[in-house]
Design a protein around this motif. Structure first.
Motif, short mmCIF file in Angstrom:
data_model
loop_
_atom_site.label_atom_id
_atom_site.label_comp_id
_atom_site.label_asym_id
_atom_site.label_seq_id
_atom_site.Cartn_x
_atom_site.Cartn_y
_atom_site.Cartn_z
N ASP A 59 48.66 22.58 90.81
CA ASP A 59 47.41 23.18 90.34
C ASP A 59 47.10 24.53 90.98
N VAL A 60 47.98 25.49 90.71
CA VAL A 60 47.83 26.86 91.20
C VAL A 60 47.58 27.79 90.01
N TYR A 61 46.65 28.70 90.17
CA TYR A 61 46.23 29.58 89.08
C TYR A 61 46.17 31.02 89.58
N ILE A 62 46.25 31.97 88.64
CA ILE A 62 45.95 33.37 88.98
C ILE A 62 45.08 33.96 87.87
N SER A 63 44.37 35.02 88.20
CA SER A 63 43.51 35.70 87.22
C SER A 63 44.36 36.55 86.29
N MET A 64 43.88 36.68 85.07
CA MET A 64 44.57 37.50 84.08
C MET A 64 44.14 38.97 84.16
N ASN A 82 45.65 41.62 80.10
CA ASN A 82 46.20 40.65 79.15
C ASN A 82 45.10 40.05 78.28
N ASN A 83 45.44 39.73 77.06
CA ASN A 83 44.63 38.80 76.27
C ASN A 83 45.34 37.45 76.34
N PHE A 84 44.60 36.37 76.14
CA PHE A 84 45.21 35.05 76.32
C PHE A 84 44.39 33.98 75.61
N LEU A 163 37.79 32.03 77.52
CA LEU A 163 37.91 33.32 76.83
C LEU A 163 37.43 34.50 77.67
N ASP A 164 36.86 34.26 78.83
CA ASP A 164 36.28 35.37 79.59
C ASP A 164 37.32 36.10 80.42
N ASP A 269 29.87 30.66 78.69
CA ASP A 269 30.33 29.64 79.63
C ASP A 269 29.24 29.50 80.69
N GLU A 270 28.40 28.49 80.54
CA GLU A 270 27.24 28.34 81.43
C GLU A 270 27.65 28.09 82.88
#
Length: 412
Positions: A59-64, A82-84, A163-164, A269-270
């Motif tokens: 569970d490792v993530y990076i920002s786009m 990037n778009n994703f 989507l943000d 996205d609240e």
């Protein structure tokens, strides 16, 4: 010329993934991890240091996107890279293979651009479009592209909450603890898009010429304009805090309420909106408690969920509410008075006029006067008398006297 699709088979997929997504990025990139206890932690790295990190874990993530300082918020975005779209394929009733075959046959380069990366994220797929880097000012157009991609892919499980521009996605080479599988690159397409290229080919209604046509704008154009307004106001609220050195006691609740209100509409996205509000609050010299923030700003989320625009304030109202001074307005993008707007308009017109004169090889009045006064000084140094100078430069005695007074003052 676009290259063909390349199937990736690389042991060190993390490096290839990061290099594709952020190869020449200049800003801070967020790396995040979620522990088995659901504890969320994040760090910020430049790309050269990010490549040195260990991604062979769960569970490792990076920002786009990248950020101009180590803070993952909308107003700190430096580069949109990037778009994703994140596809929760397990919710659709179709297999990943079935979805990919459908996309290949009916969508890629027809309804949507071909993705640069197709990622098997474990229980779903991630599609990533690598774009020529653009600054945060392009965020409304970037968001419009995101919305378009979502609208085309929602039947395949596209996640509206992902989507943000501050979103983080799983890193290829890491492990998805929910599926117990490794995140892998299925396909890579070696081409870099531009936002304008995608917009021109797939979102033509956003063309500026079409926006200027008379009549009510289409829904897509209207949302695009509204989102631009929200982004500008979000940036202005943070700028106001910066100008006041985050000493905003007496207006903390109002600033945080408006910030949450605009973020809800921009992010849709609240949860993310509230996270950013709490983070901004902690930058205040005298922050509110978390409970006070939630209570003071809660109605912003309620209004967003109800799709009610009751807090759609005019700039004049915001200026009064926040007591924004004329000086502070000069640093704002959107929250400005009619007087400040006129001042900027006059400055633009003046600059445009000077640029036109320069292009035509002409001088402005100010430049002509400055040149004439320099000539007077040169002629005086040569020993010419007043009458001779006036005849030489074809000016009146009155103009000569006025210029001489100015020259003498400048010499003191």
């Amino acid at each position: 010329m676009r290259s063909t699709v390349e199937v990736v088979d690389n042991i060190d997929e993390s490096i290839e993934y990061i290099d594709t997504v952020h190869g020449d990025s200049k800003g801070w990139i967020t790396k995040a991890e979620i522990s088995k206890l659901k504890d969320f932690r994040q760090w910020h790295y430049r790309v050269e240091d990010l490549l040195k990190q260990d991604f062979n874990k769960e569970d490792v993530y990076i920002s786009m996107s990248t950020f101009y300082k180590p803070m993952r918020r909308i107003e700190t975005i430096k580069e949109l890279t990037n778009n994703f779209i994140d596809l929760d394929t397990y919710k659709t009733g179709f297999t990943k293979t079935q979805i990919l075959m459908n996309l290949e046959e009916n969508y890629f380069n027809k309804l949507i651009p071909r993705p640069n990366l197709i990622i098997d994220s474990g229980r779903g797929l991630a599609l990533i479009w690598n774009i020529e880097k653009v600054p945060h000012m392009a965020l409304p157009l970037w968001k419009a592209v995101q919305e378009y991609l979502y609208s085309q892919l929602k039947e395949f499980g596209a996640d509206r909450k992902a989507l943000d521009a501050t979103r983080i996605l799983r890193v290829a080479g890491s492990i998805n603890s929910k599926s117990g599988t490794r995140v892998t690159i299925l396909e890579r397409y070696d081409y870099k898009y531009t936002l304008r290229e995608i917009q021109s080919e797939f979102l033509p209604d956003l063309n500026e010429d079409r926006q200027k046509r008379k009549g009510r704008p289409k829904k897509l154009v209207y949302i695009h304009r509204e989102r631009s307004l929200y982004q500008g106001r979000i940036l202005d609220l943070v700028k106001l805090c910066e100008l006041r050195n985050y000493d905003v006691k007496g207006q903390r609740e109002t600033i945080l309420f408006l910030y949450r209100y605009y973020l809800c509409y921009f992010y849709e996205d609240e949860k993310k909106a509230l996270e950013d509000v709490l983070e901004l609050n902690m930058e205040f010299i005298q922050p509110l408690s978390e409970k006070e923030v939630i209570n003071a700003t809660g109605s912003a989320e309620k209004v967003f969920k109800a799709k009610d625009k009751q807090y759609k304030y005019k700039n004049e109202t915001l200026i009064d509410l926040l007591e924004i001074s004329e000086y502070e307005q000069t640093h704002m993008k959107i929250i400005i008075s009619k007087e400040e707007y006129k001042r900027r308009d006059n400055e633009r017109n003046k600059k445009n006029y000077q640029e036109r004169l320069k292009a035509q090889g002409k001088l402005s009045e100010k430049e002509k006067i400055s040149q004439r006064r320099n000539q007077i000084k040169d002629l005086l140094a040569e020993g010419l008398k007043r009458k001779e100078i006036c005849e030489n430069l074809k000016i009146s005695i009155k103009t000569y006297k006025r210029d001489i007074q100015f020259i003498k003052k400048q010499g003191k």
